[in-house]
Write an enzyme that holds these catalytic residues in place. Structure first.
Site, PDB file in Angstrom:
ATOM      1  N   HIS A   1       1.078  -1.242   0.034  1.00  0.00           N
ATOM      2  CA  HIS A   1      -0.217  -0.151   0.003  1.00  0.00           C
ATOM      3  C   HIS A   1       0.789   1.397  -0.187  1.00  0.00           C
ATOM      4  CE1 HIS A   1      -3.654  -2.165   1.755  1.00  0.00           C
ATOM      5  NE2 HIS A   1      -2.614  -2.984   2.272  1.00  0.00           N
ATOM      6  N   TYR A   2       0.355   2.476  -0.222  1.00  0.00           N
ATOM      7  CA  TYR A   2       0.877   3.753   0.125  1.00  0.00           C
ATOM      8  C   TYR A   2      -0.120   4.175   1.119  1.00  0.00           C
ATOM      9  CZ  TYR A   2      -1.983   6.213  -3.432  1.00  0.00           C
ATOM     10  OH  TYR A   2      -2.729   6.889  -4.217  1.00  0.00           O
ATOM     11  N   THR A   3       0.504   5.170   1.979  1.00  0.00           N
ATOM     12  CA  THR A   3      -0.048   5.619   3.324  1.00  0.00           C
ATOM     13  C   THR A   3      -1.295   6.721   2.688  1.00  0.00           C
ATOM     14  OG1 THR A   3       1.541   7.446   3.547  1.00  0.00           O
ATOM     15  CG2 THR A   3       1.486   5.075   4.831  1.00  0.00           C
TER      16      THR A   3
ATOM     17  N   GLU B   1       2.666  -1.099   4.356  1.00  0.00           N
ATOM     18  CA  GLU B   1       2.302   0.291   3.915  1.00  0.00           C
ATOM     19  C   GLU B   1       3.568   1.230   3.699  1.00  0.00           C
ATOM     20  OE1 GLU B   1      -0.373   2.369   3.599  1.00  0.00           O
ATOM     21  OE2 GLU B   1      -1.915   1.073   4.523  1.00  0.00           O
TER      22      GLU B   1
ATOM     23  N   HIS C   1      -2.606  -2.872  -3.428  1.00  0.00           N
ATOM     24  CA  HIS C   1      -4.125  -2.897  -2.866  1.00  0.00           C
ATOM     25  C   HIS C   1      -5.102  -2.576  -4.013  1.00  0.00           C
ATOM     26  CE1 HIS C   1      -6.611  -0.624   0.489  1.00  0.00           C
ATOM     27  NE2 HIS C   1      -7.132  -1.777   0.091  1.00  0.00           N
TER      28      HIS C   1
ATOM     29  N   ASP D   1      -3.490   2.298  -4.752  1.00  0.00           N
ATOM     30  CA  ASP D   1      -2.109   2.215  -4.170  1.00  0.00           C
ATOM     31  C   ASP D   1      -1.614   0.871  -4.447  1.00  0.00           C
ATOM     32  OD1 ASP D   1      -4.234   1.354  -2.363  1.00  0.00           O
ATOM     33  OD2 ASP D   1      -2.940   1.494  -0.718  1.00  0.00           O
TER      34      ASP D   1
END
Ligand SMILES: [Zn+2]
Length: 225
Positions: free
Chosen positions: A24-26, A89, A131, A141
């Site tokens: 993921h990215y945040t 993440e 994700h 993401d």
């Protein structure tokens, strides 16, 4: 690795093995803000790890516990992805704020961590996902700037090499949807799942359209299975 433990987890159900890894990215302004959110009981979200842009790894949830990162998701017929996955993440403000390349230090930490997890649980390459792969209508993401090719050259995930000069064997475009489903995607929204596929495997051509490159890359991927 630093511990920054979150209250947002529960037990994994009995009898389900960890077989999926999700990146993921945040999507937040800072790592601090993301850590706080993933530790907020009201937010009800978390991940097993977060890696900041300097490459520092934070552990939020022990791997044996079920973190809350996938949300409504689907992969290869399974919907309870949190039950069977590890979530990582990466600090990045994301498409809605200021999407930017993932720094090398961050990716080097990710490669090291992901390799250990893959070895620990024998996670198949096909189940190493973004994700957006498991929630194509909701999520972007980690997005098209995430270097899946570099990861694959480090043994993390699949990466098909295709020679576009030799595309006489294009086959039937109508095979695309069934191949996409066969690979693992929920194709109930074909544009969204095509776009998710492109973010992962054709980052320079994220159109949501089924063009010949997209068709051939998927075909190649199916041949690797
Ligand atoms: Zn996500």
């Amino acid at each position: 690795m630093l511990k920054y433990l979150s209250p947002n987890f529960n037990d994994r159900p009995d009898g389900i093995a960890i077989d999926t890894l999700v990146f993921h990215y945040t999507g937040m302004m800072s790592a601090n803000e993301a850590l706080k959110r993933m530790c907020s009981p009201q937010a009800k979200v978390s991940a097993h790890y977060m890696i900041d842009e300097h490459g520092q790894i934070f552990q939020l949830v022990p791997e044996e516990k079920r973190a809350w990162h996938a949300g409504l998701a689907y992969w290869r017929g399974k919907i309870n992805i949190n039950d069977r996955s590890i979530g990582i993440e990466l600090e990045n403000p994301g498409h809605d704020i200021n999407y930017k390349p993932f720094p090398e230090k961050q990716i080097l930490s990710l490669i090291k961590l992901a390799k250990e997890i893959i070895q620990r649980y024998h996670i198949p390459a096909r189940n190493i996902l973004g994700h957006s792969d498991i929630a194509p209508t909701r999520k972007k993401d980690p997005g098209e700037l995430f270097n899946w090719s570099l990861l694959a050259s480090n043994g993390i995930g699949l990466w098909p090499e295709t020679d576009f000069m030799n595309n006489n064997d294009a086959g039937n475009l109508s095979d695309f949807e069934s191949n996409l489903r066969l690979y693992g995607y929920d194709t109930s929204n074909l544009v969204a799942s095509t776009l998710a596929f492109q973010r992962h495997f054709l980052p320079n051509a994220c159109s949501g359209r089924i063009d010949i490159q997209t068709f051939l890359i998927l075909k190649k991927l199916i041949e690797l299975l």
